[in-house]
Design an enzyme around this catalytic site. Structure first.
Site, PDB file in Angstrom:
ATOM      1  N   SER A  47       0.863  -1.075  -0.134  1.00 29.25           N
ATOM      2  CA  SER A  47       0.092   0.051  -0.100  1.00 29.25           C
ATOM      3  C   SER A  47       1.026   1.220   0.004  1.00 29.25           C
ATOM      4  CB  SER A  47      -0.901  -0.171   1.306  1.00 29.25           C
ATOM      5  OG  SER A  47      -1.613   1.180   1.396  1.00 29.25           O
ATOM      6  N   GLU A  78      -6.464  -2.949  -1.815  1.00 31.36           N
ATOM      7  CA  GLU A  78      -7.569  -3.632  -2.413  1.00 31.36           C
ATOM      8  C   GLU A  78      -7.290  -5.401  -2.356  1.00 31.36           C
ATOM      9  OE1 GLU A  78     -10.446  -2.607  -3.135  1.00 31.36           O
ATOM     10  OE2 GLU A  78      -9.924  -0.519  -3.838  1.00 31.36           O
ATOM     11  N   HIS A  97      -4.736  -4.407 -11.277  1.00 29.14           N
ATOM     12  CA  HIS A  97      -5.959  -3.503 -11.135  1.00 29.14           C
ATOM     13  C   HIS A  97      -5.405  -2.107 -11.465  1.00 29.14           C
ATOM     14  CE1 HIS A  97      -8.565  -0.686  -9.521  1.00 29.14           C
ATOM     15  NE2 HIS A  97      -7.980  -0.447  -8.509  1.00 29.14           N
TER      16      HIS A  97
HETATM   17 ZN   LIG Z   1      -8.139   1.232  -7.446  1.00 29.19          ZN
END
Ligand SMILES: [Zn+2]
Length: 216
Positions: A47, A78, A97
């Site tokens: 992150s 996520e 993603h």
């Molecule tokens: Zn995102």
């Protein structure tokens, strides 16, 4: 935390994939995320670390329940979406993603991508759906994306971005580039006219091809 040297090469491959996400304008800064499955473990990007400053030591290894097995950073916000995709699609080996511009614009319009390019339907599947809205980083977002991506290799994430799944990281990245390109073609076509979909029987044949090519 144990240090599992067998994952070094895979972590490097994940980092290379992230840098290609940046190069291809699919993400900026630390946005988006990617992961790869190795057996029952998942290696996922951390992150809030800029890709251009990321090192392989920053990668986080988690199990399929989300327990951190290795790494000193927090896994991508996520992580629950990634696990949803691995846990519901047993043959998926990688998740990419992105927050790419044209795919995100489609997601903002809440408009699915119709089957209209012969090249991309066998790669991504026919109508690429937009998931139901959920807040970023929630389990609900993972559940909604899991539903939207059924029998497809890609989904648009409402008011957010896009995700592609594949057996390998290289392929998931390639699909993300193909998705962005197709969304761009669609948006440009819409500005000057009404895009024409592929004939229905062709879509069915190409969806069959998708099943063969994706290997799911
Ligand atoms: Zn995102």
């Amino acid at each position: 935390m144990k240090v599992n040297e067998v994952y070094e090469d895979t972590k490097q491959e994940l980092l290379n994939t992230c840098l290609k996400m940046v190069e291809n304008d699919l993400v900026i800064g630390s946005s988006g995320n990617a992961s790869v499955r190795v057996g029952d473990d998942v290696i996922i990007t951390p992150s809030s670390v800029y890709y251009t400053e990321m090192k392989i030591e920053d990668m986080v290894v988690i199990d399929l329940k989300g327990e951190v097995l290795e790494g000193f950073r927090n896994p991508s916000v996520e992580w629950q979406m990634h696990l949803e995709l691995y846990n519901t699609r047993s043959k998926v080996g990688a998740v990419v993603h992105t927050h790419s511009i044209y795919a995100s614009a489609m997601a903002v319009l809440n408009e699915s991508l119709p089957p209209m390019i012969d090249e991309t339907v066998p790669k991504l599947g026919s109508h690429i759906r937009v998931s139901e809205y959920a807040m970023p980083g929630t389990k609900q977002l993972g559940t909604n994306v899991g539903t939207a991506i059924e029998e497809r290799s890609a989904a648009l994430i409402a008011n957010h971005g896009a995700v592609c799944i594949a057996k390998t990281l290289e392929k998931a990245l390639h699909l993300s580039i193909a998705l962005e390109r197709t969304c761009k073609i669609y948006m440009i076509a819409k500005q000057v006219g009404t895009p024409k979909h592929l004939p229905e029987e062709v879509v069915e044949d190409e969806q069959d091809l998708w099943e063969m090519m994706s290997g799911y």
